[in-house]
Design a protein around this motif. Structure first.
Motif, mmCIF file in Angstrom:
data_model
loop_
_atom_site.group_PDB
_atom_site.id
_atom_site.type_symbol
_atom_site.label_atom_id
_atom_site.label_comp_id
_atom_site.label_asym_id
_atom_site.label_seq_id
_atom_site.Cartn_x
_atom_site.Cartn_y
_atom_site.Cartn_z
ATOM 1 N N GLU A 1 11.775 10.972 -0.747
ATOM 2 C CA GLU A 1 10.695 11.916 -1.020
ATOM 3 C C GLU A 1 10.741 12.317 -2.487
ATOM 4 N N TYR A 2 9.574 12.512 -3.064
ATOM 5 C CA TYR A 2 9.492 12.908 -4.459
ATOM 6 C C TYR A 2 9.802 14.393 -4.559
ATOM 7 N N ALA A 3 10.757 14.754 -5.391
ATOM 8 C CA ALA A 3 11.262 16.128 -5.444
ATOM 9 C C ALA A 3 10.212 17.138 -5.911
ATOM 10 N N ILE B 1 2.051 -2.569 -11.506
ATOM 11 C CA ILE B 1 1.664 -2.501 -10.096
ATOM 12 C C ILE B 1 2.886 -2.799 -9.235
ATOM 13 N N ALA B 2 3.081 -2.007 -8.186
ATOM 14 C CA ALA B 2 4.229 -2.193 -7.292
ATOM 15 C C ALA B 2 4.051 -3.464 -6.467
ATOM 16 N N LYS B 3 5.068 -4.308 -6.467
ATOM 17 C CA LYS B 3 5.046 -5.570 -5.731
ATOM 18 C C LYS B 3 6.328 -5.706 -4.925
ATOM 19 N N ALA C 1 0.855 -1.191 0.000
ATOM 20 C CA ALA C 1 0.000 0.000 0.000
ATOM 21 C C ALA C 1 0.889 1.238 0.000
ATOM 22 N N LEU C 2 0.804 2.035 -1.062
ATOM 23 C CA LEU C 2 1.653 3.216 -1.223
ATOM 24 C C LEU C 2 0.807 4.454 -1.476
ATOM 25 N N VAL D 1 4.803 6.182 -5.166
ATOM 26 C CA VAL D 1 4.806 5.488 -6.450
ATOM 27 C C VAL D 1 5.668 6.253 -7.447
ATOM 28 N N LYS D 2 5.530 7.574 -7.477
ATOM 29 C CA LYS D 2 6.329 8.389 -8.395
ATOM 30 C C LYS D 2 7.815 8.273 -8.074
#
Length: 158
Positions: A71-73, A121-123, A33-34, A39-40
């Protein structure tokens, strides 16, 4: 006939130390769960799972602890905490089997790979592992060196 464009599995982070420090007995693919910025950041390849592990934080669910997703910039202020516990998405039967192995047999659940599958999908690939002793690690190192040396000898002979 036209072939489908198949996306390959994109590995974001791999835990190489896990196979050296633990004897992996079983592997399980789970979802994670993200948030959107996580995800980015993963798509940009900014993750580290070297010190991560899975544990029961109460409530009968498994969480990925100590995994670092930067962290996403471009997110501005609405960003995520880099090392927050992230919920792992498992079927009830898989969860019961993992929890039983952790409690009865003293095993550890370690993440081996963090990747995007063919559907995007992230796994997380989890390994059910037992810790290696120092002499086991030395034996693994000797075997790896011997295999490398044997390959060189065979290649030189023809």
């Amino acid at each position: 006939m036209a072939e489908k464009n198949e996306r390959p599995i994109k590995v974001v982070a791999e835990n190489r130390k896990a196979r050296f420090n633990y004897a992996i007995e079983d592997t399980i693919e789970t979802g994670i769960a993200l948030t959107g910025t996580e995800v980015k950041s993963l798509r940009a390849g900014k993750a580290n799972i070297a010190d991560a592990y899975a544990s029961d934080e109460g409530g009968g669910t498994l969480y990925l602890v100590n995994a670092h997703i930067a962290e996403y910039a471009q997110s501005g202020r609405n960003t995520h905490a880099p090392t927050r516990p992230r919920k792992l998405l498992l079927h009830k039967r898989e969860l019961d089997r993992l929890m039983g192995a952790i409690q009865r047999q003293g095993m550890t659940v370690v993440p081996l790979k963090l990747y995007f599958n063919a559907r995007g999908i992230a796994k997380v690939e989890l390994g059910l592992a037992k810790g290696k002793k120092l002499h086991d690690k030395r034996e693994t190192e000797k075997k790896r060196d011997w295999d490398r040396q044997k390959g060189r000898l065979m290649r030189d002979k023809g």
